[in-house]
Design a protein around this motif. Structure first.
Motif, PDB file in Angstrom:
ATOM      1  N   ASN A  28       0.815  -1.211   0.000  1.00  0.00           N
ATOM      2  CA  ASN A  28       0.000   0.000   0.000  1.00  0.00           C
ATOM      3  C   ASN A  28       0.852   1.266   0.000  1.00  0.00           C
ATOM      4  O   ASN A  28       0.476   2.265  -0.630  1.00  0.00           O
ATOM      5  N   LEU A  29       1.992   1.220   0.664  1.00  0.00           N
ATOM      6  CA  LEU A  29       2.895   2.367   0.633  1.00  0.00           C
ATOM      7  C   LEU A  29       3.408   2.600  -0.779  1.00  0.00           C
ATOM      8  O   LEU A  29       3.461   3.740  -1.268  1.00  0.00           O
ATOM      9  N   ALA A  30       3.771   1.515  -1.458  1.00  0.00           N
ATOM     10  CA  ALA A  30       4.249   1.626  -2.839  1.00  0.00           C
ATOM     11  C   ALA A  30       3.157   2.180  -3.749  1.00  0.00           C
ATOM     12  O   ALA A  30       3.424   3.014  -4.626  1.00  0.00           O
ATOM     13  N   VAL A  31       1.926   1.750  -3.532  1.00  0.00           N
ATOM     14  CA  VAL A  31       0.798   2.240  -4.335  1.00  0.00           C
ATOM     15  C   VAL A  31       0.619   3.739  -4.136  1.00  0.00           C
ATOM     16  O   VAL A  31       0.455   4.505  -5.103  1.00  0.00           O
ATOM     17  N   LEU A  32       0.632   4.187  -2.893  1.00  0.00           N
ATOM     18  CA  LEU A  32       0.434   5.609  -2.593  1.00  0.00           C
ATOM     19  C   LEU A  32       1.530   6.468  -3.216  1.00  0.00           C
ATOM     20  O   LEU A  32       1.261   7.523  -3.798  1.00  0.00           O
ATOM     21  N   VAL A  33       2.778   6.007  -3.116  1.00  0.00           N
ATOM     22  CA  VAL A  33       3.903   6.776  -3.662  1.00  0.00           C
ATOM     23  C   VAL A  33       3.803   6.867  -5.186  1.00  0.00           C
ATOM     24  O   VAL A  33       3.899   7.950  -5.778  1.00  0.00           O
ATOM     25  N   ILE A  34       3.605   5.719  -5.835  1.00  0.00           N
ATOM     26  CA  ILE A  34       3.551   5.690  -7.304  1.00  0.00           C
ATOM     27  C   ILE A  34       2.339   6.458  -7.823  1.00  0.00           C
ATOM     28  O   ILE A  34       2.434   7.237  -8.778  1.00  0.00           O
ATOM     29  N   ALA A  35       1.169   6.249  -7.188  1.00  0.00           N
ATOM     30  CA  ALA A  35      -0.046   6.951  -7.620  1.00  0.00           C
ATOM     31  C   ALA A  35       0.111   8.457  -7.435  1.00  0.00           C
ATOM     32  O   ALA A  35      -0.320   9.249  -8.286  1.00  0.00           O
ATOM     33  N   GLY A  36       0.727   8.869  -6.330  1.00  0.00           N
ATOM     34  CA  GLY A  36       0.948  10.294  -6.093  1.00  0.00           C
ATOM     35  C   GLY A  36       1.825  10.919  -7.158  1.00  0.00           C
ATOM     36  O   GLY A  36       1.555  12.024  -7.646  1.00  0.00           O
ATOM     37  N   ILE A  37       2.877  10.199  -7.550  1.00  0.00           N
ATOM     38  CA  ILE A  37       3.779  10.696  -8.599  1.00  0.00           C
ATOM     39  C   ILE A  37       3.042  10.811  -9.927  1.00  0.00           C
ATOM     40  O   ILE A  37       3.160  11.815 -10.648  1.00  0.00           O
ATOM     41  N   MET A  38       2.252   9.790 -10.256  1.00  0.00           N
ATOM     42  CA  MET A  38       1.518   9.793 -11.529  1.00  0.00           C
ATOM     43  C   MET A  38       0.497  10.920 -11.582  1.00  0.00           C
ATOM     44  O   MET A  38       0.340  11.583 -12.609  1.00  0.00           O
ATOM     45  N   GLY A  66      -6.629   2.497  -9.031  1.00  0.00           N
ATOM     46  CA  GLY A  66      -7.081   1.138  -9.299  1.00  0.00           C
ATOM     47  C   GLY A  66      -6.055   0.309 -10.040  1.00  0.00           C
ATOM     48  O   GLY A  66      -5.753  -0.830  -9.650  1.00  0.00           O
ATOM     49  N   MET A  67      -5.474   0.871 -11.111  1.00  0.00           N
ATOM     50  CA  MET A  67      -4.486   0.139 -11.895  1.00  0.00           C
ATOM     51  C   MET A  67      -3.152   0.038 -11.170  1.00  0.00           C
ATOM     52  O   MET A  67      -2.481  -0.997 -11.239  1.00  0.00           O
ATOM     53  N   THR A  68      -2.772   1.106 -10.465  1.00  0.00           N
ATOM     54  CA  THR A  68      -1.499   1.074  -9.746  1.00  0.00           C
ATOM     55  C   THR A  68      -1.485  -0.018  -8.691  1.00  0.00           C
ATOM     56  O   THR A  68      -0.522  -0.776  -8.567  1.00  0.00           O
ATOM     57  N   GLY A  69      -2.570  -0.116  -7.930  1.00  0.00           N
ATOM     58  CA  GLY A  69      -2.646  -1.151  -6.900  1.00  0.00           C
ATOM     59  C   GLY A  69      -2.506  -2.539  -7.480  1.00  0.00           C
ATOM     60  O   GLY A  69      -1.774  -3.388  -6.953  1.00  0.00           O
ATOM     61  N   SER A  70      -3.186  -2.783  -8.593  1.00  0.00           N
ATOM     62  CA  SER A  70      -3.146  -4.100  -9.221  1.00  0.00           C
ATOM     63  C   SER A  70      -1.763  -4.403  -9.806  1.00  0.00           C
ATOM     64  O   SER A  70      -1.228  -5.503  -9.655  1.00  0.00           O
ATOM     65  N   LEU A  71      -1.159  -3.403 -10.471  1.00  0.00           N
ATOM     66  CA  LEU A  71       0.135  -3.626 -11.120  1.00  0.00           C
ATOM     67  C   LEU A  71       1.278  -3.735 -10.109  1.00  0.00           C
ATOM     68  O   LEU A  71       2.212  -4.519 -10.300  1.00  0.00           O
ATOM     69  N   VAL A  72       1.203  -2.956  -9.030  1.00  0.00           N
ATOM     70  CA  VAL A  72       2.225  -3.079  -7.983  1.00  0.00           C
ATOM     71  C   VAL A  72       2.176  -4.484  -7.377  1.00  0.00           C
ATOM     72  O   VAL A  72       3.219  -5.116  -7.156  1.00  0.00           O
ATOM     73  N   SER A  73       0.969  -4.984  -7.123  1.00  0.00           N
ATOM     74  CA  SER A  73       0.822  -6.342  -6.594  1.00  0.00           C
ATOM     75  C   SER A  73       1.386  -7.369  -7.570  1.00  0.00           C
ATOM     76  O   SER A  73       2.008  -8.356  -7.164  1.00  0.00           O
ATOM     77  N   LEU A  74       1.177  -7.138  -8.871  1.00  0.00           N
ATOM     78  CA  LEU A  74       1.714  -8.050  -9.883  1.00  0.00           C
ATOM     79  C   LEU A  74       3.234  -8.056  -9.867  1.00  0.00           C
ATOM     80  O   LEU A  74       3.868  -9.121  -9.862  1.00  0.00           O
ATOM     81  N   PHE A  75       3.837  -6.869  -9.841  1.00  0.00           N
ATOM     82  CA  PHE A  75       5.294  -6.794  -9.871  1.00  0.00           C
ATOM     83  C   PHE A  75       5.923  -7.355  -8.594  1.00  0.00           C
ATOM     84  O   PHE A  75       7.065  -7.826  -8.611  1.00  0.00           O
ATOM     85  N   MET A  76       5.191  -7.301  -7.491  1.00  0.00           N
ATOM     86  CA  MET A  76       5.705  -7.815  -6.225  1.00  0.00           C
ATOM     87  C   MET A  76       5.279  -9.256  -5.965  1.00  0.00           C
ATOM     88  O   MET A  76       5.591  -9.832  -4.916  1.00  0.00           O
TER      89      MET A  76
END
Length: 292
Positions: free
Chosen positions: A11-21, A49-59
């Motif tokens: 969730n931290l990774a999602v927040l950081v990446i989504a914030g940047i985007m 929505g997409m960031t959460g799913s893709l971050v989970s995929l990459f991890m």
């Protein structure tokens, strides 16, 4: 404790990446002067929505290894590990993909899974219980089934579907909450839900709509299982794939259900559980392989 840590890290990774985007795309507040900017809202929901799913995929590989206790086979320590490596290599070549990492995880249940962000950087892992109770031909068929998932790109496909579902769940939730807020306000726009009630209602509806929408993802997942079974039959042996599913059915037919979140071969019970199940009933899968 480890699962909580992984959840927080994701969730931290999602927040950081989504914030940047959002900053790069210049997406502002979707509420402007008391009105709802649907374009901004859709972009906002799409990013999260997409960031959460893709971050989970990459991890996914890291999370799967840590949550199941999978030990990768770097150098085979015994005949079984050597056989697993050679079998996965053979099946991967047949499927036209790069050989995945191969691992074993401790579990009494007969189980296996495949994960990874693309078909040339995947992980295939089997449980100790599966190795103990299935014949080499059946284990080979299960491995072929998992490699079928990898070759078919199922992890990426389901991640994208999940991302789209997440987007629309968030979008619909916020539109409904806005409508309720407007309905409860007076003619001057005073009153309404208030920010605390609005936040609580948003969380509740996100959860409720998310649960309902998970049935859509589960439906797609069940379709992919039939394709993976067919891959197992083609890459290994049809009768061995049928035999593996029959053995699994026999093993669990007296149980109330399967436990664990990484189950790759499952049994559905009630109609409600079948709706949300990621795997079709074993009888249906066996019948499909038998051409019935």
């Amino acid at each position: 404790m480890m699962r909580i840590g992984l959840f927080l890290l994701t969730n931290l990774a999602v927040l950081v990446i989504a914030g940047i985007m959002m900053s790069v795309l210049g997406v502002g507040n979707y509420k402007e002067g008391g009105s709802l900017n649907l374009v901004n809202l859709l972009i906002f929901c799409g990013i999260f929505g997409m960031t959460g799913s893709l971050v989970s995929l990459f991890m996914s590989k890291m999370m799967a290894k840590m949550s199941t206790g999978t030990q990768l086979i770097e150098q085979p320590q015994n005949q079984t590990e050597a056989w697993l490596l050679s079998t996965v290599e053979e099946l991967s070549q047949k499927a036209g993909i790069k050989m995945p990492d191969v691992g074993i995880f401790p579990s009494h249940e007969s189980n296996a899974f495949a994960t990874g962000w693309n078909k040339n950087d995947a992980l295939v892992s089997v449980s100790t219980g599966l190795l103990e109770r299935m014949s080499p031909e059946e284990v080979r068929a299960v491995l072929a089934h998992e490699i079928g998932h990898v070759a078919n790109g199922d992890m990426v496909t389901l991640a994208l579907i999940q991302g789209v579902v997440n987007t629309f769940v968030m979008f619909v939730t916020r539109v409904v909450v806005y409508a309720i807020d407007q309905f409860t306000a007076d003619e001057e726009g005073e009153g309404g839900l208030g920010w605390i009630a609005e936040m609580v209602l948003t969380i509740v509806l996100d959860i409720l709509f998310g649960i309902l929408a998970s049935g859509i993802v589960a439906w797609f997942s069940r379709r992919r299982e039939f394709k993976a079974d067919e891959a197992g039959a083609t890459l290994a042996d049809r009768q061995a794939m049928i035999s593996a599913l029959q053995r699994l059915k026999s093993e669990y037919e007296d149980a109330s259900g399967l436990q664990g979140s990484m189950t790759a071969l499952g049994i559905s019970g009630s109609k409600m559980s079948a709706f949300f199940a990621s795997h079709p009933p074993l009888d249906d899968r066996i019948a499909a392989l038998q051409g019935r």
